[in-house]
Design a protein around this motif. Structure first.
Motif, PDB file in Angstrom:
ATOM      1  N   GLY A  27       0.699  -1.242   0.184  1.00 20.68           N
ATOM      2  CA  GLY A  27      -0.095  -0.018  -0.171  1.00 20.68           C
ATOM      3  C   GLY A  27       0.776   1.472  -0.078  1.00 20.68           C
ATOM      4  N   ALA A  28       2.288   1.098  -0.119  1.00 27.30           N
ATOM      5  CA  ALA A  28       3.219   2.242  -0.044  1.00 27.30           C
ATOM      6  C   ALA A  28       2.558   3.177  -1.301  1.00 27.30           C
ATOM      7  N   GLY A  29       2.597   4.338  -1.198  1.00 30.40           N
ATOM      8  CA  GLY A  29       1.962   5.275  -2.501  1.00 30.40           C
ATOM      9  C   GLY A  29       3.282   6.328  -2.866  1.00 30.40           C
ATOM     10  N   SER A  63       3.031   8.973   1.782  1.00 29.02           N
ATOM     11  CA  SER A  63       1.774   8.357   1.742  1.00 29.02           C
ATOM     12  C   SER A  63       1.503   6.829   1.594  1.00 29.02           C
ATOM     13  N   THR A  64       0.410   6.355   2.085  1.00 26.69           N
ATOM     14  CA  THR A  64       0.043   4.954   1.900  1.00 26.69           C
ATOM     15  C   THR A  64      -1.340   5.078   1.714  1.00 26.69           C
ATOM     16  N   GLU A  65      -1.698   3.643   1.215  1.00 32.09           N
ATOM     17  CA  GLU A  65      -3.393   3.575   0.695  1.00 32.09           C
ATOM     18  C   GLU A  65      -4.039   3.014   1.878  1.00 32.09           C
ATOM     19  N   ASN A  66      -3.354   2.663   3.018  1.00 34.94           N
ATOM     20  CA  ASN A  66      -4.406   2.066   4.109  1.00 34.94           C
ATOM     21  C   ASN A  66      -3.524   2.347   5.405  1.00 34.94           C
ATOM     22  N   LEU A  67      -4.311   2.391   6.643  1.00 38.61           N
ATOM     23  CA  LEU A  67      -3.519   2.680   7.874  1.00 38.61           C
ATOM     24  C   LEU A  67      -2.682   1.805   8.429  1.00 38.61           C
ATOM     25  N   GLU A  68      -3.014   0.312   7.889  1.00 38.91           N
ATOM     26  CA  GLU A  68      -2.046  -0.736   8.338  1.00 38.91           C
ATOM     27  C   GLU A  68      -0.427  -0.498   8.006  1.00 38.91           C
ATOM     28  N   ASP A  69      -0.293  -0.058   6.704  1.00 43.50           N
ATOM     29  CA  ASP A  69       0.924   0.261   5.864  1.00 43.50           C
ATOM     30  C   ASP A  69       1.321   1.405   6.355  1.00 43.50           C
TER      31      ASP A  69
END
Length: 324
Positions: free
Chosen positions: A261-263, A273-279
């Motif tokens: 999910g790394a952006g 930035s990441t796509e989700n909180l976990e990542d």
């Protein structure tokens, strides 16, 4: 003139004020904008001499309560002399922002302008306002240009007032968040160095006083943002993203981090930035695990191998990196 009397005079029907004509400065411009903020209908007149029968508010001329050109003009306890804006703000500020915020606004915004008007010390905002004056050889009076500048100053004041109020709300909000974070840390639910915000809250200064190294919050573009936090009274981060991540995005960043999910990771290292909180949490944990703080010295003078050798002989300087 007491504060309540001045306010009553500003807000009364057919209220009027008088200030000097000719070339204008940030002091008289922001003073006028302040009066108009409190009463958009007040009539402000400019001239070279206050009419003898004038009964309105007089500022920056006339050697009265809201002028500062007389020898016995007032000076603050910290040594910054009042100009017209400062004198008016002293009387009116608490009505707009409350006592505590009004004092902070005086220190941050009003005093630099007062000091500029009294000493000529460079001030970018004052220079900007001054640039509204007509060219030296322009014909006619300066009134149109003055009120154009006042309009701009009014927008700046409104923005600044809202920013100060917003900062006060943020201060209250972050204390509530930190209290909940401390409780979660005590219960073993999270790492004390990683703070997750329910929404973006400006809090960098407050967090510099804590052990929190990373802040995570929802991005207005979707997903989550991560910001490393600086040490107190320092430009250095408590922890930084791995150097190999900097400037990468998409698949390249996912490969480097191992996070699907790394952006995006800014090349300056101040945002990821990441796509989700976990990542987002995992990115912080990886950074904390891999981070090694290496002391360094930046040498602005002669810095040959002999100097470096001498520096490395000093206590606790064996592993220091010396940069020219």
């Amino acid at each position: 003139m007491k504060t309540n009397t001045l306010l009553k005079q500003i807000r009364q029907e057919h209220a009027s004020a008088f200030t000097h004509g000719g070339k204008f400065h940030a002091d008289d411009v922001f003073s006028a904008a302040l009066l108009l903020y409190l009463n958009p209908e007040i009539t402000i007149t400019r001239g070279n001499k206050v009419p003898e029968d004038f009964e309105g508010i007089v500022f920056d001329i006339g050697r009265g309560q809201y002028d500062h050109h007389q020898k016995d003009s007032r000076i603050r306890e910290n040594g910054v002399a009042y100009a017209a804006l400062g004198l008016l703000w002293e009387a009116l500020g608490a009505e707009i922002l409350g006592e505590e915020l009004a004092q902070k606004f005086d220190e941050a915004f009003v005093q630099p302008l007062d000091n500029n008007d009294n000493t000529g010390e460079k001030n970018e905002l004052a220079s900007l306002i001054g640039s509204f004056n007509p060219a030296w050889d322009a014909k006619g009076n300066h009134d149109d240009a003055f009120f154009h500048a006042v309009s701009m100053a009014g927008m700046i004041l409104e923005s600044k007032f809202e920013r100060f109020r917003g900062n006060e709300r943020a201060d209250r909000k972050i204390e509530e968040i930190l209290e909940a974070h401390d409780d979660a840390v005590e219960e073993g639910k999270c790492d004390e160095r990683i703070l997750i915000l329910p929404e973006f809250v400006p809090c960098q200064k407050r967090l510099s006083e804590t052990e929190i190294a990373f802040v995570i919050f929802p991005s207005n573009r979707g997903g989550y943002c991560i910001q490393p936090q600086k040490k107190e009274f320092s430009m250095n981060y408590k922890c930084a993203f791995p150097e190999a991540w900097l400037g990468l995005e998409g698949e390249a960043l996912q490969k480097a981090t191992g996070l699907s999910g790394a952006g995006f990771c800014h090349k300056g290292g101040f945002l990821m930035s990441t796509e989700n909180l976990e990542d987002a949490v995992k990115a912080c944990e990886i950074s904390l695990k891999e981070y090694v703080e290496a002391p360094c010295i930046v040498c602005y003078g002669t810095c040959d191998e002999e100097v470096k050798e001498l520096l490395h002989m000093l206590p606790e300087m064996k592993n220091v990196t010396v940069h020219k």
